[in-house]
Design an enzyme around this catalytic site. Structure first.
Site, PDB file in Angstrom:
ATOM      1  N   MET A  39       0.835  -1.207   0.000  1.00  0.00           N
ATOM      2  CA  MET A  39       0.000   0.000   0.000  1.00  0.00           C
ATOM      3  C   MET A  39       0.872   1.259   0.000  1.00  0.00           C
ATOM      4  SD  MET A  39      -3.401  -0.959   2.077  1.00  0.00           S
ATOM      5  CE  MET A  39      -2.760  -0.716   3.714  1.00  0.00           C
ATOM      6  N   HIS A  46       9.132  -3.506   3.395  1.00  0.00           N
ATOM      7  CA  HIS A  46       8.671  -3.734   2.029  1.00  0.00           C
ATOM      8  C   HIS A  46       9.866  -4.030   1.112  1.00  0.00           C
ATOM      9  CE1 HIS A  46       5.564  -0.742   3.526  1.00  0.00           C
ATOM     10  NE2 HIS A  46       4.790  -1.726   3.133  1.00  0.00           N
ATOM     11  N   GLN A  70     -10.435  -2.287   2.323  1.00  0.00           N
ATOM     12  CA  GLN A  70      -9.995  -3.023   3.510  1.00  0.00           C
ATOM     13  C   GLN A  70      -9.917  -2.145   4.750  1.00  0.00           C
ATOM     14  OE1 GLN A  70      -6.143  -4.028   1.604  1.00  0.00           O
ATOM     15  NE2 GLN A  70      -5.264  -3.751   3.625  1.00  0.00           N
ATOM     16  N   ASP A 160       2.287  -9.245   9.024  1.00  0.00           N
ATOM     17  CA  ASP A 160       0.830  -9.374   8.946  1.00  0.00           C
ATOM     18  C   ASP A 160       0.496 -10.863   8.904  1.00  0.00           C
ATOM     19  OD1 ASP A 160      -0.226  -6.433   8.348  1.00  0.00           O
ATOM     20  OD2 ASP A 160       1.668  -6.722   7.319  1.00  0.00           O
ATOM     21  N   GLN A 163      -2.891 -12.114   7.763  1.00  0.00           N
ATOM     22  CA  GLN A 163      -3.061 -11.848   6.328  1.00  0.00           C
ATOM     23  C   GLN A 163      -2.410 -12.960   5.491  1.00  0.00           C
ATOM     24  OE1 GLN A 163      -2.826  -7.836   4.332  1.00  0.00           O
ATOM     25  NE2 GLN A 163      -0.738  -8.510   4.001  1.00  0.00           N
ATOM     26  N   VAL A 186      10.749  -7.305   9.452  1.00  0.00           N
ATOM     27  CA  VAL A 186      11.927  -6.440   9.567  1.00  0.00           C
ATOM     28  C   VAL A 186      11.661  -5.431  10.685  1.00  0.00           C
ATOM     29  CG1 VAL A 186      13.404  -4.766   8.383  1.00  0.00           C
ATOM     30  CG2 VAL A 186      12.464  -6.726   7.121  1.00  0.00           C
ATOM     31  N   SER A 196       4.327   1.388   7.959  1.00  0.00           N
ATOM     32  CA  SER A 196       4.086   2.702   7.347  1.00  0.00           C
ATOM     33  C   SER A 196       3.453   3.646   8.362  1.00  0.00           C
ATOM     34  CB  SER A 196       3.150   2.551   6.148  1.00  0.00           C
ATOM     35  OG  SER A 196       3.670   1.597   5.260  1.00  0.00           O
ATOM     36  N   ARG A 197       2.770   3.077   9.356  1.00  0.00           N
ATOM     37  CA  ARG A 197       2.106   3.919  10.356  1.00  0.00           C
ATOM     38  C   ARG A 197       3.090   4.506  11.363  1.00  0.00           C
ATOM     39  NH1 ARG A 197      -3.593   1.998  10.625  1.00  0.00           N
ATOM     40  NH2 ARG A 197      -3.750   0.423   9.015  1.00  0.00           N
TER      41      ARG A 197
HETATM   42  P1  AMP Z   1       1.374  -2.934   3.479  1.00  0.00           P
HETATM   43  O1  AMP Z   1       1.926  -1.885   2.580  1.00  0.00           O
HETATM   44  O2  AMP Z   1       1.327  -2.563   4.912  1.00  0.00           O
HETATM   45  O3  AMP Z   1       0.087  -3.541   2.961  1.00  0.00           O
HETATM   46  O4  AMP Z   1       2.424  -4.125   3.430  1.00  0.00           O
HETATM   47  C1  AMP Z   1       2.800  -4.714   2.212  1.00  0.00           C
HETATM   48  C2  AMP Z   1       3.565  -5.967   2.494  1.00  0.00           C
HETATM   49  O5  AMP Z   1       4.736  -5.658   3.245  1.00  0.00           O
HETATM   50  C3  AMP Z   1       2.758  -6.977   3.331  1.00  0.00           C
HETATM   51  O6  AMP Z   1       3.008  -8.285   2.851  1.00  0.00           O
HETATM   52  C4  AMP Z   1       3.319  -6.768   4.703  1.00  0.00           C
HETATM   53  O7  AMP Z   1       3.211  -7.912   5.534  1.00  0.00           O
HETATM   54  C5  AMP Z   1       4.772  -6.466   4.398  1.00  0.00           C
HETATM   55  N1  AMP Z   1       5.396  -5.767   5.514  1.00  0.00           N
HETATM   56  C6  AMP Z   1       4.967  -4.626   6.111  1.00  0.00           C
HETATM   57  N2  AMP Z   1       5.773  -4.322   7.139  1.00  0.00           N
HETATM   58  C7  AMP Z   1       6.722  -5.291   7.199  1.00  0.00           C
HETATM   59  C8  AMP Z   1       7.837  -5.544   8.054  1.00  0.00           C
HETATM   60  N3  AMP Z   1       8.155  -4.736   9.063  1.00  0.00           N
HETATM   61  N4  AMP Z   1       8.581  -6.650   7.809  1.00  0.00           N
HETATM   62  C9  AMP Z   1       8.272  -7.493   6.788  1.00  0.00           C
HETATM   63  N5  AMP Z   1       7.238  -7.305   5.954  1.00  0.00           N
HETATM   64  C10 AMP Z   1       6.482  -6.223   6.154  1.00  0.00           C
END
Ligand code: AMP
Length: 297
Positions: A39, A46, A70, A160, A163, A186, A196-197
């Site tokens: 997102m 990411h 969502q 997640d 998810q 990570v 991202s938050r």
């Molecule tokens: P999002 O942009 O939050 O929908 O995340 C996109 C993808 O990045 C999803 O598969 C998340 O699980 C993954 N993601 C987000 N934060 C992390 C993190 N800290 N470590 C690993 N994967 C992440």
């Protein structure tokens, strides 16, 4: 560094034509097309997925779409950070080939009506606190992205955890020909899971947010020391959250559940997921750790 410029595409037609050309040039024996759905507001979590995709695939497609369906709260959707120019540069740097950044109208044209509900795995934890719209939105948009990109493999983060289970269920139930790879969470050096938050946290809130990993690590260390009762471990986690200023009223859940089904466990004799979701000064954060008895000391 990757030398080719990244291709930014905004329509499904354009995406299909780029992917078709790239698939025709793919080297046999490797995954031709890898997809990293995001997102945006990209961070190292990411980017680790993009790097892993780069290693495993001929062509790396990163999607960037803040999926409105969502979000259970309009205010959360509005507050979601949007940083496309910086995101494109990060993806290019990590070796991504195609950035698919469609508009909401491209993804949900007028007359759109289908919704996917994957059943029980979507119900506890995030499903309970964010409501059924959340994972319906996730499953539907991921199914659409899989149909748009037609990847051989797609990469998701363990951050997640529920998810990833929802997506595995979706792929299994609908016979989707895509491999799902889950990559580790990570974290910042102090343990805070990247999100991202996090950029919405003030310095004080960020310190408080360390309560999530502190609670999970307290659970993990008692588990390692031999505690196997899920309710006792949950109580240990809640005590840790409270000691860090995160009151019960701000906890959406802190649960130790079966790692495969997310069902209730009493005694941990197979892998369990310790998962937490809290609100820290108005920002909703989640994190988790797996407790695996076969790996305990
Ligand atoms: P999002 O942009 O939050 O929908 O995340 C996109 C993808 O990045 C999803 O598969 C998340 O699980 C993954 N993601 C987000 N934060 C992390 C993190 N800290 N470590 C690993 N994967 C992440």
């Amino acid at each position: 560094m990757h030398d080719d410029p990244i291709e930014i595409v905004r329509t499904v037609t354009e995406l299909r034509s780029r992917v078709r050309q790239r698939r025709a040039r793919a080297v046999p024996g490797r995954h031709a097309i890898g997809l990293v759905p995001t997102m945006g507001a990209l961070h190292e979590g990411h980017i680790a997925l993009v790097r892993r995709a780069r290693e495993a695939c001929d062509t790396v497609v990163v999607s960037l779409f803040v999926n409105p369906t969502q979000f259970n709260q309009a205010s959360d959707l509005d507050a979601y950070p949007r940083t496309e120019v910086a995101d494109a540069a990060l993806v290019a740097d990590a070796g991504g080939d195609v950035l698919f950044a469609p508009s909401a109208a491209e993804v949900y044209p007028s007359g759109f009506g289908t919704t996917i509900d994957v059943g029980a795995i979507a119900q506890p934890l995030e499903g309970e606190t964010r409501g059924p719209v959340h994972f319906r939105g996730v499953a539907t948009v991921v199914a659409k992205l899989f149909n748009m990109v037609q990847p051989d493999i797609a990469f998701f983060g363990q951050k997640d955890a529920q998810q990833t289970l929802v997506i595995r269920q979706l792929v299994r139930d609908l016979d989707m020909p895509v491999v799902i790879e889950v990559c580790p969470t990570v974290r910042d050096p102090d343990g805070l899971a990247l999100s991202s938050r996090n950029r919405r946290l003030s310095p004080g809130s960020r310190t408080k947010a360390l309560g999530l990993i502190a609670a999970l690590r307290a659970i993990e260390s008692h588990f390692q020391a031999g505690e196997r009762d899920a309710r006792t471990l949950e109580a240990i986690g809640r005590t840790e959250l409270a000691s860090r200023g995160i009151a019960d009223a701000h906890i959406d859940y802190l649960a130790v559940s079966d790692a495969a089904s997310l069902g209730v466990v009493q005694r941990i004799d197979r892998p369990a997921l310790a998962a937490v979701a809290v609100h820290v000064d108005g920002v909703r954060l989640i994190d988790n750790l797996v407790l695996d008895p076969s790996r305990a000391r």
